[in-house]
Design an enzyme around this catalytic site. Sequence first.
Site, short mmCIF file in Angstrom:
data_model
loop_
_atom_site.label_atom_id
_atom_site.label_comp_id
_atom_site.label_asym_id
_atom_site.label_seq_id
_atom_site.Cartn_x
_atom_site.Cartn_y
_atom_site.Cartn_z
N LEU A 119 -3.25 0.26 -5.18
CA LEU A 119 -3.55 0.96 -6.43
C LEU A 119 -2.33 1.72 -6.95
CD1 LEU A 119 -4.01 4.22 -5.41
CD2 LEU A 119 -6.03 3.12 -4.50
N SER A 175 0.83 -1.20 0.00
CA SER A 175 0.00 0.00 0.00
C SER A 175 0.86 1.25 0.00
CB SER A 175 -0.91 0.01 1.23
OG SER A 175 -1.64 1.22 1.30
N HIS A 176 0.24 2.34 -0.40
CA HIS A 176 0.88 3.66 -0.31
C HIS A 176 1.01 4.11 1.14
CE1 HIS A 176 -0.42 3.76 -4.48
NE2 HIS A 176 0.41 4.76 -4.65
N SER A 177 0.22 3.52 2.01
CA SER A 177 0.12 3.98 3.39
C SER A 177 0.50 2.88 4.36
CB SER A 177 -1.32 4.45 3.66
OG SER A 177 -1.55 4.61 5.04
N SER A 191 0.80 3.45 -8.05
CA SER A 191 2.24 3.16 -8.04
C SER A 191 2.58 1.92 -7.21
CB SER A 191 3.04 4.36 -7.54
OG SER A 191 2.81 4.59 -6.17
#
Length: 130
Positions: free
Chosen positions: A71, A11-13, A73
């Site tokens: 999602l 994840s991005h986070s 990148s």
Amino acid sequence: MRAPVGIVLVSHSAELVAGLRGLVAQIGSDDVSLATAGGTDDGRIGTSYDLVLAAIQQADRGGGVVVLPDLGSSVLTALTVLEDHPRTDVVIVDAPFVEGAVAAVVTAASGADLETVVKAAEEARNVPKL
């Protein structure tokens, strides 16, 4: 006895992936190897190549690894890692992040093989909520 399938959540986070890990860890079992790659190396929002690679290595217990990105990148970064380190037993899955993770972990906890875990995660896309 078959080696277990590992699951990698990307994840991005870091907070998002930690929350999802907490959820699926309660649903799965201690036999499912879960690893996460969330955020950048310095803790910002984004995706880290090195964290993805390390998570794949951490989750690998010999039965293959399913990689579930959220999602954008994170998908591109995971694909790049797999292109740079090709393995037939590490599969990135196009599935909804939460539902796919739940399906993958439940299926892996049952002792299923890599192909079955991948299919379960992919099929989560078609499960209606209402």
